[in-house]
Every structure is written in C-alpha cells, then in structure tokens.
Design a protein around this motif. Structure first.
Motif, PDB file in Angstrom:
ATOM      1  N   LYS A  24       0.813  -1.228   0.000  1.00 16.61           N
ATOM      2  CA  LYS A  24       0.000   0.000   0.000  1.00 16.61           C
ATOM      3  C   LYS A  24       0.845   1.277   0.000  1.00 16.61           C
ATOM      4  N   ARG A  25       2.043   1.201  -0.574  1.00 15.07           N
ATOM      5  CA  ARG A  25       2.904   2.374  -0.698  1.00 15.07           C
ATOM      6  C   ARG A  25       3.300   2.541  -2.169  1.00 15.07           C
ATOM      7  N   LEU A  47      -0.398   4.436   2.040  1.00 13.59           N
ATOM      8  CA  LEU A  47      -1.706   4.070   2.579  1.00 13.59           C
ATOM      9  C   LEU A  47      -1.604   2.896   3.553  1.00 13.59           C
ATOM     10  N   PRO A  52      -3.578   7.914   5.878  1.00 16.27           N
ATOM     11  CA  PRO A  52      -2.789   8.016   4.648  1.00 16.27           C
ATOM     12  C   PRO A  52      -1.821   9.191   4.709  1.00 16.27           C
ATOM     13  N   GLU A  86      -0.966  14.389   6.156  1.00 12.13           N
ATOM     14  CA  GLU A  86      -1.539  13.092   6.464  1.00 12.13           C
ATOM     15  C   GLU A  86      -2.952  13.299   6.968  1.00 12.13           C
ATOM     16  N   ASN A  88      -7.302  11.444   6.639  1.00 14.47           N
ATOM     17  CA  ASN A  88      -8.322  10.946   5.718  1.00 14.47           C
ATOM     18  C   ASN A  88      -9.627  11.739   5.817  1.00 14.47           C
TER      19      ASN A  88
END
Length: 340
Positions: A24-25, A47, A52, A86, A88
């Motif tokens: 997830k990067r 993520l 995130p 950072e 969400n």
C-alpha cells in the motif's frame, strides 16, 4: 499504463504510473492525461498506516472541477502543488500544503489567486489551522474539529433562536478563537452565495466555547451587499453566554432602495429564547428624516411577531410616535395584521 480509473463518479483516462508499489505504498511518478485533468505527480503516497500520508509535488496543468464532479460551480484550476500532509478527513488533517503559480477561473473569469499556504498542526501545544493567500489570511487556534464546526455554531445559536435553528444531534464541543483578514475577496464571496458581494479589506475576529457557551465577535467590514441592499462601514461587536446574545454596531450608510438610504445608523440586539430586543437609531435622506425605534421580536418557526416599545420618527418634518403595545404579525399562511 492504466486505461481508466473511476473516482467520485468520474472516470479518469490515460493514466501512467512509474515507480515502486508494494504494501500500500507508491513512490514514483504518476500522470493523468484526461480531457478534464492534465497533471503530473511525483513523490510518496503511503496508505499502509492508520492515516494516509502524502508527500508529493504536483504540476496541475488543467483541472475542470465541475466536469470532475469536484464542484457544482464552473471552476478551473492550474498550479504547482507541494503537499506534505496526512489524514483521511478534515478532522484528522495535519501537515502543510503550498500552491504557487496558480490560476483559478470561475465561469471563465480569472479570480485574484496565485498562491496559497495551508498549515494544520500544533504550535506551542495548541492546534492551529492557518490559510494564507495573496488575498486573505485566516487562522483558527484552540481545540476544534473542522468537520463539525457548522454543528457547533448551530448548537450555540439554538439557545437564542430554537424555533429557527434546531439543536444538532451530533457535534463535538469546540473551544477556539479565529482571526480573518481579507484583501480583494469579492469574487470568492460570490462562490458561497451569488447574492452576496463585498467583504473586501475586512477584519473579523472572535471566539467560540461550547463548554461554557460563550462567544465573542468583532467585525469591521468596509462594504458588503445582499441582493439589492448595500451596507458600508459596518462595525459589529458581540458577546454571548448561557443566557443571551448581545450585538452592538453601527452602519455608516444602508441603501434599501434607489430612493431610500439610512446614513449613520446604530443598533443593538439582545436575544434569548426566540425573543430579540432591538433598538435602532437612524437618519434618512428622503421622507423619513430620522427614527428612534425600539421593539421586541418574537421568533416562530413560521414567522415573527413585532411588538413595539415607545418609539419616535420624523416623517416629512412632522414628529410621530408609536405607543407601547403596537404589534405586527408576520406568520406563514396568515394575513399580515397588527396595529401601531
């Protein structure tokens, strides 16, 4: 190469990604060459954690926000973006973002916008949200949650006007101060409501504390208008607590119509539990030479009732008075009625 990706009810086409991707990067280059979005992004998108992380530089050559379903208004944006953030949601957002060499078009008209700096984080142990552009400087300091700010104001104002403003079901207590200074922001104000105009070179400061139910506001607005009504050199000071909200202010000139304006007007409003005590002292340049009006306004969910206190006004050079008890009713589905 990715032919298309759907996001926010829009299908982005002609996507190219080059870099490393795993767990997830993503770290590398990301390009979109879409009819409504032409951009290149370089950096890290992570993520893998609870929140995130975006540490990227972006060159947006074209972004039609309405076509991308990101705005209901006809807005196009270009510019260089430097993001180190950072989060969400608005509640978890932390970090900073810079926009430079930007252009912003609304209905094809270029707005006064070329740069923006946004910071969200702790300064001396207090959370701060700072937004600075070439036309405004806005700061919020304290304990606050961006996503629920509107609900917090509704919770506060519900104590004074429960018939009009319903108490929010869910909200987070807030305790913050705010400081807003504007340059030429008239075009941005029209984005909020096209019936509004003005608010250039204004200064608005204040605070809100839901725990103690206290509020302060101090506003100095050289000019603003709503529909056909215009107001110049407006100064307002306000304080609120558990019991009541008190506003005092003055307006150098209020234009109501082409033939009627009220220069040098002062006013005071004291509100609690759907009842407002209002006092207005004004002069006029037409048939109403001057007026000293005092009244109580009762607010209902379908209108208002105005009960006059002893008041005076000068009409065509003659003195008139309104005795205690004169009343006017403006309620929904009823004929306007009353006596003065």
């Amino acid at each position: 190469v990715v032919k298309s990706v759907e996001y926010g009810d829009y299908t982005y086409r002609n996507i190219t990604a080059k870099g490393t991707f795993g767990k997830k990067r993503f770290n590398g280059d990301f390009k979109i060459n879409d009819p409504n979005a032409d951009l290149q992004l370089t950096g890290l998108i992570d993520l893998s954690g609870v929140l995130p992380v975006f540490d990227v530089d972006a060159n947006i050559k074209k972004a039609n926000l309405r076509a991308l379903n990101l705005s209901k208004e006809d807005i196009e944006l270009t510019g260089l973006f430097d993001l180190n953030i950072e989060g969400n949601s608005l509640s978890t957002l932390a970090g900073n973002a810079r926009i430079s060499n930007a252009t912003l078009l609304h209905n094809g008209k270029r707005l006064s916008f070329d740069s923006l700096y946004v910071f969200s984080g702790l300064i001396n142990g207090e959370r701060n949200l700072i937004a600075v552009s070439n036309e405004f400087d806005a700061r919020i300091t304290g304990s606050f949650d961006l996503a629920s700010l509107p609900s917090s104001f509704s919770y506060f104002l519900n104590r004074y006007y429960p018939a009009y403003i319903k108490e929010p079901v869910n909200f987070k207590p807030q305790n913050f101060s705010f400081d807003i200074t504007t340059g030429v922001v008239e075009d941005y104000i029209k984005l909020v409501d096209p019936r509004l105009s003005g608010f250039n070179n204004s200064k608005i400061t204040g605070s809100l504390n839901n725990s103690t139910n206290t509020m302060t506001i101090d506003a100095d607005i050289p000019f603003f208008s709503y529909m056909q009504y215009e107001f110049s050199d407006v100064q307002v000071k306000g304080n609120g607590d558990f019991q009541k909200l008190v506003l005092n202010g003055q307006v150098n000139n209020a234009i109501i119509s082409e033939k009627l304006n009220f220069p040098q007007t002062t006013f005071s409003i004291e509100a609690q539990n759907d009842i407002s005590e209002i006092n207005i002292i004004t002069t006029a340049n037409q048939s109403i030479n001057e007026a000293n009006l005092s009244a109580q306004i009762k607010t209902f969910n379908d209108g208002v009732t105005i009960s006059f206190h002893p008041s005076t006004f000068v009409l065509n050079g003659k003195n008139w008075s309104i005795e205690q008890g004169g009343e006017l009713n403006f309620r929904k589905n009823t004929v306007v009625q009353g006596q003065v």
